[in-house]
Every structure is written in C-alpha cells, then in structure tokens.
Write an enzyme that holds these catalytic residues in place. Sequence first.
Site, short mmCIF file in Angstrom:
data_model
loop_
_atom_site.label_atom_id
_atom_site.label_comp_id
_atom_site.label_asym_id
_atom_site.label_seq_id
_atom_site.Cartn_x
_atom_site.Cartn_y
_atom_site.Cartn_z
N ASP A 80 -2.93 -1.74 3.07
CA ASP A 80 -1.56 -1.72 2.56
C ASP A 80 -1.11 -3.15 2.29
O ASP A 80 -1.55 -4.10 2.92
CB ASP A 80 -0.61 -0.99 3.50
CG ASP A 80 -0.98 -1.12 4.96
OD1 ASP A 80 -1.77 -2.02 5.31
OD2 ASP A 80 -0.50 -0.32 5.77
N GLU A 141 5.53 0.99 3.81
CA GLU A 141 6.63 0.94 4.76
C GLU A 141 7.79 1.86 4.35
O GLU A 141 8.77 1.43 3.76
CB GLU A 141 7.13 -0.49 4.93
CG GLU A 141 6.13 -1.43 5.58
CD GLU A 141 5.89 -1.12 7.05
OE1 GLU A 141 6.63 -0.29 7.62
OE2 GLU A 141 4.97 -1.70 7.63
#
Length: 393
Positions: A80, A141
């Site tokens: 990520d 997120e």
Amino acid sequence: MNKGMRWSQEVDKMVGKLIQTRCELHEIPELAFQELETADYVVRRLTELGIECRTGIVGTGVAGWIPGSHGRKTYCFRADMDALEVVELNEVPFKSKKQGKMHACGHDGHMTILLGLAEVLVKGDFRLGDNVLLLFQPGEEGTGGAEKIVKSGLLDEYQVNEIYGLHLFPGIEQGKLGVRPGPMMAQNSEIDLTIWGENAHGGTPHMGNDALVVASQLLLAIQTIISRSLNPLDPAVITFGRMSGGEVRNMIARQVQLEGTIRTFREDTYETLKSRLLAVVRGMELTYQCQVDVDLREMYPAVNNPLEMVESFMQAQGKEHVELVEPVMLAEDFAFYQKKYPGLFFFLGTRNEEKGLIHSLHHGRFNFDEQVLATGVQAYLNILIHKAAFDVL
C-alpha cells in the site's frame, strides 16, 4: 534481519539500499489517491530495473510485471502507498517534508520491501519460471483501494493465482513473522448517529426534548449489545469515540452526533450486531419521541487466511521463525483480494524495546529499524522458492 531464516546473499547485500529507499519514501508522504510523487518514485525505480510498468491504476496505483520463462502461474505481491494525516513527532534526518502528513502506518516500509524484491528478482542469481506481479496499491487507509483494484479486473487480466501482503507490526518482536489461519484482522464499519430533539431554555426543560439525554441513554444501551446479544466467545466491538452536540450551557440541546466504529470477525456476528443496534435506536425514538438518523458505512471484510496457505507459508519460512498471532481488531483492505483470490496476509514484527521502537501504528512517533525490511524481502523470496517459482536458484 532474522538470520535464522533461510537467507539469500542477494538480500544480505541490499540492506543499505533498503534503508535509503525507506528514508526517501518516508520524506514524501501522500494521502489516499493523491500519491502522485510516490507513484513517480516507484515507476522510476522499477524502470531503472528494466521492469515493465503499468501506471494510473485506479488513479495513482502502479504495477510492475516480471514475466517468467514459462509463466504457468502468477504470484502477486502487494504494497500500500498512502500515508496519514498525522503530525510526525520523530526527530530523524528523514522526517516528513509534508506538514501534517506522515507514513505512520509503515506503508513506506511496505513499498521498500516490494522494491527490494523487484531488485533481487532482476539482479539476483535467479531465473523466474513463473510470473510475478508487483502491485503498489493506493488508498488503503479507509478508502478501499483494494476493492477498486479488484473491480477494475487488473488481477484477472494478469491471471493472478495467489496474492500476498504484509504489514509492519509493533505488536510482535522485531524480525518475527506473525500469521494465523482463519480470521486475523477484523471486518469493520463506521457508524454515525444524529439525534434530533427540540430546543428550549435550560430553565424550562419540559418545553423541549433533550437530545443530549437521548444520546447518553442510547450510548449506554448500545454497550449492552455486546454483553447481552452476542456469544461471549465471539469477539466484537462497538466503540463510539466522538460525541458532540448542544449550543450553550443554558439551552436544551436540539442535536447531538455520535461517531463510532464496529469490529467483528464473522459476518453472521456482524449482522446480529447491526440488527440489534438498529432495534435499540428505534426503541429510543419511540421512548423519547425523537428522530435518530443512522449512517452505517460498511468498510472492509475480515482478513481471513486459508489454512493451506498458512501451512505453506510456515514451511517456506521455517516454523520456528513464525508466530501464530491472536486476531486483532484492526482492519485492512487486503481482505477484498481474499474475497476473490487465494491470498495470505502476515505481520512483520517491528517491536524493539531497547531502541524505543514501541509506538503503535498511526502514532506520531511510530518508527522501526530498517534492518527488518530485509526480513520482509526474504520472506517474500522464500514464498517463491517454496512454490518452485524459479527455473534456476
């Protein structure tokens, strides 16, 4: 590094490069789907290695494609990219250059590990038989970048057979690998409740309908759902972390807002919890003759590791170097990949009390010893070795 693991000289030699990469990425944190500078950095590094890049994936994502000699299988490794709106409190030479933004969740480390794997696969004394897809994913997120990538069909296009991901984790000792079969990280939802009452002067409360009183009763009633409506052996959490409302001290409040999160490991548990919560809310509306607006946003499924992939992972790393961790009520959008593809997610421990590296994820002082990044590269490499993905080792 975890020298007890099955270790490759190529990984041993690249520790300095890993440290430099992590520091450079840490300086340029960017929020979800704004990772333009980060994507440029990743593309430049992959291009220097001669790796074919695909850019603009669901906005800012990047994929690096390393074809094997026969390409019978494709293994995907995911990192990520996004950072957090967190003020960095670490005084380090590579401190964030972007005020109010920080890689406080280790994603700079995740990308570094994937770039390290890329370098080993291209420059090392290996020859891939199977294909490897290096996926740099935006928006983990709270924005579900993984779900967007699944829906884009990217992994189908590359015919991905298995997908792997990791997370730096201060909950276990530095260099240790943590995993468990079945649910490992929680399904999560966000819930906002808006309670509508009626204003009145504080000296004449009977003329109004106090939204603060209703909110307080509602907050307490919701807490009984876990203790009285669910099996006590089935973990679940309802937490309301923010409550706001009212205008002035001597006026009955007309509006109050509650903001919270729900965490479970099982979908049937979540459905029970949701139905009971809505029933409690409707009961409060009838009791207090008020209105309660409910905004329930289902976020990520639970991270759920297949038993056979966990067993294979432990064999690949050496069982003595893998810790069977307890489930955690943190959430991770890697779960969207696991809904469609065989996928394994594991923790890479960063806790080092001697160096003071003990702060939690999302903390302004979260940090880690970059030596652990080599362990991450080796863990990914061990998976490929165990899967017989190489023609020559």
